[in-house]
Design a protein around this motif. Structure first.
Motif, short mmCIF file in Angstrom:
data_model
loop_
_atom_site.label_atom_id
_atom_site.label_comp_id
_atom_site.label_asym_id
_atom_site.label_seq_id
_atom_site.Cartn_x
_atom_site.Cartn_y
_atom_site.Cartn_z
N ALA A 192 33.16 57.78 41.83
CA ALA A 192 34.62 57.90 41.76
C ALA A 192 35.22 58.18 43.13
O ALA A 192 36.14 58.98 43.28
N ARG A 193 34.71 57.51 44.16
CA ARG A 193 35.28 57.60 45.50
C ARG A 193 35.95 56.27 45.84
O ARG A 193 35.52 55.22 45.37
N THR A 194 36.97 56.34 46.64
CA THR A 194 37.67 55.12 47.03
C THR A 194 36.78 54.27 47.92
O THR A 194 35.80 54.76 48.52
N SER A 195 37.12 53.02 48.03
CA SER A 195 36.35 52.12 48.88
C SER A 195 36.34 52.60 50.32
O SER A 195 35.33 52.47 51.04
N ARG A 327 35.40 45.27 46.38
CA ARG A 327 35.54 44.25 47.44
C ARG A 327 36.80 43.41 47.26
O ARG A 327 36.96 42.40 47.93
N GLU A 328 37.65 43.83 46.34
CA GLU A 328 38.91 43.12 46.12
C GLU A 328 40.08 43.98 46.59
O GLU A 328 39.98 45.21 46.63
N PRO A 329 41.20 43.37 46.95
CA PRO A 329 42.39 44.15 47.34
C PRO A 329 42.81 45.07 46.19
O PRO A 329 42.85 44.68 45.04
N GLY A 330 43.10 46.28 46.50
CA GLY A 330 43.52 47.24 45.48
C GLY A 330 42.38 48.05 44.91
O GLY A 330 42.61 49.06 44.24
N GLY A 331 41.13 47.61 45.14
CA GLY A 331 39.98 48.37 44.67
C GLY A 331 39.88 48.43 43.16
O GLY A 331 40.45 47.61 42.44
N PRO A 332 39.22 49.48 42.66
CA PRO A 332 38.95 49.56 41.21
C PRO A 332 40.10 50.10 40.37
O PRO A 332 39.90 50.38 39.18
N SER A 333 41.28 50.27 40.90
CA SER A 333 42.35 50.93 40.16
C SER A 333 42.70 50.20 38.86
O SER A 333 43.09 50.82 37.87
N ALA A 334 42.59 48.87 38.85
CA ALA A 334 42.95 48.10 37.65
C ALA A 334 41.74 47.74 36.80
O ALA A 334 41.88 47.04 35.79
N LEU A 335 40.58 48.24 37.17
CA LEU A 335 39.36 47.85 36.46
C LEU A 335 39.38 48.32 35.01
O LEU A 335 38.97 47.59 34.11
#
Length: 871
Positions: A192-195, A327-335
């Motif tokens: 649960a760490r940011t990219s 590896r996508e713009p915005g990271g996992p926020s919308a996962l």
């Protein structure tokens, strides 16, 4: 730990960069990639058996797509070990990134053969007890580490993390943080760490080092020695030192985090490292070990900790998508929302009802749970909690059993079904590639490991025969790829009247592993099958001759397309029929022969049809020789003997239609035809005459086993070999006054098993049985009551009801009072009868015998006696 943390910094200054990882962790994979990109090492060393070095060209081939696994085959009895690599595995990222940047890459760990050998010898039992008494199971390659370890000791993982799972320190951290287990602790602290934070590899690896180092301190040296950890760490630390002394540039070392503390202590000469260093051989380790290993495709199902895998992360489908999201713009926020939508879609496709409002509610709840737990976005447990709260409508939770579409959808999305790709001709034996190509030619799906079913009409469709032959061949060699689930089964002799057969198949990593193990027996499936065929022939010829066993082998060979070996197998069956002392086995084997003859066109046996009929005649002569032995069986063997007689009756019926008549144009010989009017046993061709004569002699033998005689009487009656009056006379003779009650019941049991409907449709027979049972005295009746009940179980429920009606009519009772289930045991019945006798005696003594259900005339003993006076 403070001294070790300072030592880590000294090692970095000296050009040794230790990367402590958790296997299959996206967070560690991102940090490893950032580390290698930054320091541009001369060498990248990865924890894994040294012999895997020869597979590096295949692992680095651009066509190799994970998940894949390196398969190690041990020596005899050593089983096999899997070293899986997913796209998000730190080891995979280290190998690929290091190679891309021009670094030398190598594996540094003890060989699989040595580790498996330690386990077999007891040097590495993989069990210990830390000082708090918790159980530890971390045997490298131990059986507990296997996918499906409880029932499949063949498959073992070389990346065990059991010590971390059982650490009391991690358990204490979990309790302090409100986490359920070490997986949720890991997610909370690291995944649960940011990219951006994960790109800071120093921070991540320092934290992971502390997390795993504290866990390691839970274990005593004796435990770590027993599970093989110290021996492995001795080799790994020595190889790191050798590579650092040999090259100019930095060295990156990627190992399981549990081992990193030991490597630090051994490489820096710390006193605590002596336990590792003293295990190095005096002369060093020499060149890397050479041993066989193969690269095979792997899948998410066997990579999933929730489905039995003993290392790495659970729910690989989730972490693969988390890896991609980083590896996508915005990271996992919308996962999280994307996963919830996919679960809803999968559940709906399986018949569940999930509304858009429920999806929105789950997404909101997952976000609020993540906020409450101080996580930047919903993690795995947050999403599963939200799914349970908003999607589940009963007490089944997310169970994946039959009829649980939501649980199955979660398993599909979070577990994943990906199957990797290995380029042909690289590191797998030819047998694997040829088997897969053949499956693809037959349009069987081998692109993932999902179990599928295929329906085949092999009797009428040549293409389906080819597919059936391949599936049967894969089953025969023991690949685990396919098994038949329904339809005509020529080997087992089931469902021969059915038209469509159904097979279940799945191309899993264990299939490839099995084929790799079989590859030393031949380069093609046919060669492996012939090797197995010869071995089974030898076993059948030397360890107990069984006609049924040989006949099944004949059927297996034919169905699997190995008919060129039929002449030799038929000769073995012929000789086995001469010596097999079991009538049951001989009759079963002849049944298989008749089935093959019936399917001769379908199975391509037209040229062998006459040979099969000749062998049938030969076998029936053996049957005639063995039939008299049935008369001498004891009571315990009698049920099996009667079952053999029923099978023999069916065999003779089938043999009666097995004639050399030409096959009708346009298809296979009809099978399962209804016999023409008249008894089948009286219509059979001359080949059955010796058998019929022996059956008749045995039926007339008054000294034969009663159950066998009862069965033979019923057989003769149903085949019109006995008139009704003769049948009734036979039964009355057997049930005559003074007859042994046990023999009476055995006789009835044999008769009712063969033809229970005779009792319903022959009034004279009903009278004879009724009278015989009524005349038994009370004690004898009670003694045989259990066996009598068992004898009448051969009646179908509807027949039992009709029999009850006939008994009621005969005795003047009401059927509904007879045909009823009473929850009374035999002990209850005995106690009731004893009480009835005592009551009748009291009434008689007091001159009231007429009130006692006929007690003035006699004391009731047999419940069937004077039934017209019974209540």
């Amino acid at each position: 730990m403070q001294r070790a943390a300072a030592a880590v910094e000294r090692l970095r200054a000296d050009g040794i960069y230790l990367a402590p990882v958790r296997h299959h962790s996206p967070a560690c994979a991102l940090a490893v990639g950032a580390l290698v990109e930054e320091v541009r090492p001369a060498v990248v060393l990865v924890e894994g058996p040294e012999e895997y070095g020869r597979l590096l060209p295949a692992l680095l081939d651009p066509r190799t797509r994970p998940p894949v696994a390196v398969l190690s085959l041990g020596t005899e009895g050593g089983g096999a070990g899997f070293y899986p690599l997913a796209e998000f595995s730190p080891e995979w990222v280290a190998l690929r990134t290091g190679s891309r940047l021009g670094a030398e890459v190598a594996f540094v760990d003890r060989s699989w053969v040595a580790r498996a050998g330690d386990e077999r010898s007891g040097d590495a039992p993989g069990r210990g007890v830390p000082d708090d008494g918790a159980s530890v199971e971390d045997a490298p390659g131990g059986a507990d580490d296997a996918p499906g370890a409880d029932d499949d000791a063949f498959a073992r993982t070389l990346q065990s993390e059991r010590n971390l799972a059982h650490s009391r320190t991690i358990a204490a951290v979990a309790e302090r943080l409100g986490c359920r287990d070490h997986d949720e602790v890991w997610d909370h602290l690291f995944e649960a760490r940011t990219s951006e934070r994960l790109a800071d590899w120093r921070e991540l690896f320092d934290d992971v080092f502390a997390w795993a180092g504290l866990a390691r301190l839970d274990y005593e040296e004796e435990v770590l020695d027993a599970d093989g950890s110290l021996a492995r760490e001795a080799l790994m630390s020595a190889r790191v030192a050798e590579h650092r002394a040999r090259v100019e540039g930095p060295v990156v070392v990627v190992t399981g985090a549990f081992h990193t503390l030991a490597l630090v202590e051994a490489l820096t000469g710390a006193p605590e490292g002596e336990a590792v260093v003293r295990r190095r051989p005096a002369g060093g380790y020499g060149p890397p070990t050479s041993a066989d290993a193969w690269l095979i495709r792997y899948d998410h199902e066997r990579l999933d900790g929730l489905r039995g895998y003993g290392a790495g992360m659970p729910s690989p489908g989730f972490y693969e998508r988390l890896w991609a999201a980083h590896r996508e713009p915005g990271g996992p926020s919308a996962l999280g929302t994307s996963l919830l939508v996919d679960v809803a879609a999968e559940a709906t496709a399986r018949g569940a009802q999930v509304s858009l409002a429920e999806i929105a509610s789950a997404a909101e709840q997952a976000t609020r749970l993540a906020d409450l737990r101080e996580r930047p976005w919903p993690g795995r447990t947050d999403l599963l909690d939200a799914l349970t709260s908003c999607f589940v409508k009963d007490d089944g939770g997310l169970d994946v059993g039959i009829g649980r579409p939501l649980g199955q959808a979660v398993a599909e999305v979070f577990g994943g079904r990906a199957l990797g790709e290995v380029p042909p001709g690289t590191a797998s034996p030819p047998l694997v590639q040829r088997a897969r190509e053949r499956a693809e030619e037959l349009r069987l799906v081998v692109t993932d490991s999902t179990p599928r079913r295929t329906r085949l009409d092999a009797r009428r469709t040549p293409r389906h025969r080819e597919r059936r032959a391949f599936l049967a061949l894969m089953d025969f060699v023991g690949s685990g790829f396919a098994h038949q689930v329904s339809g005509p089964d020529h080997v087992a002799g089931r469902g021969m009247g059915l038209l469509i057969e159904e097979w279940e198949y799945a191309w899993t990593p264990l299939v490839e592993a099995s084929l790799v193990e079989l590859s030393h027996q031949g380069a093609t499936l046919e060669a492996v099958a012939v090797h197995r065929l010869h071995r089974l022939e030898h076993e059948l010829a030397t360890t107990g001759r069984s006609a049924l066993g040989v006949a099944r082998l004949v059927a297996q060979a034919v169905v699997a397309g190995l008919s060129e070996h039929l002449d030799r197998l038929v000769a073995l069956l012929r000789s086995t029929l001469d010596v097999d002392p079991s009538l049951e086995s001989v009759v079963g084997g002849l049944h298989r022969l008749v089935d093959l003859w019936d399917a001769r066109v379908e199975l391509g046996l037209e040229d062998h049809a006459d040979d099969l009929l000749d062998l049938l005649d030969h076998g029936l002569a053996t049957v005639a020789y063995l039939v008299p032995g049935l008369g001498a069986v004891d009571a315990d063997a009698e049920p099996a003997a009667v079952g053999t007689l029923v099978a023999l009756r069916d065999l003779l019926r089938e043999a009666g239609r097995a004639t050399p008549a030409p096959v009708p144009d346009g298809g296979a010989h009809p099978r399962g035809d209804a016999p023409p009017p008249g008894g089948a046993l009286t219509r059979t061709t001359g080949r059955a005459e010796p058998v019929l004569r022996e059956l008749a002699r045995l039926r007339e033998d008054r000294g034969a086993a009663p159950g066998v005689r009862g069965a033979l009487v019923a057989l003769a009656a149903t085949e019109d070999a006995l008139d009704d009056d003769v049948l009734v006379a036979e039964v009355r003779a057997q049930l005559s006054p003074g007859a042994d009650p046990v023999a009476v019941v055995r006789f009835l049991g044999g008769l009712l098993r063969v033809a229970p409907d005779l009792l319903l449709h022959t009034p004279e027979l009903f009278d004879a049985v009724h009278t015989g049972l009524r005349d038994l005295d009370g004690d004898a009746f009670l003694a045989v009551l259990p066996d009598l009940r068992r004898a009448f179980t051969w009646l179908k429920p509807a027949e039992t009801h009709r029999l009850a009606q006939q008994v009621a009519t005969r005795t003047g009772s009401r059927a509904e009072r007879i045909d009823v289930h009473l929850a009374a045991t035999e002990q209850d019945l005995r106690a009731g009868l004893a009480l009835e006798r005592e009551l009748a005696a009291m009434l008689t003594r007091d001159g009231l015998g007429a009130w006692g259900f006929g007690a003035s005339r006699h004391t009731p003993a047999n419940p069937l006696s004077d039934q017209e006076n019974q209540p």
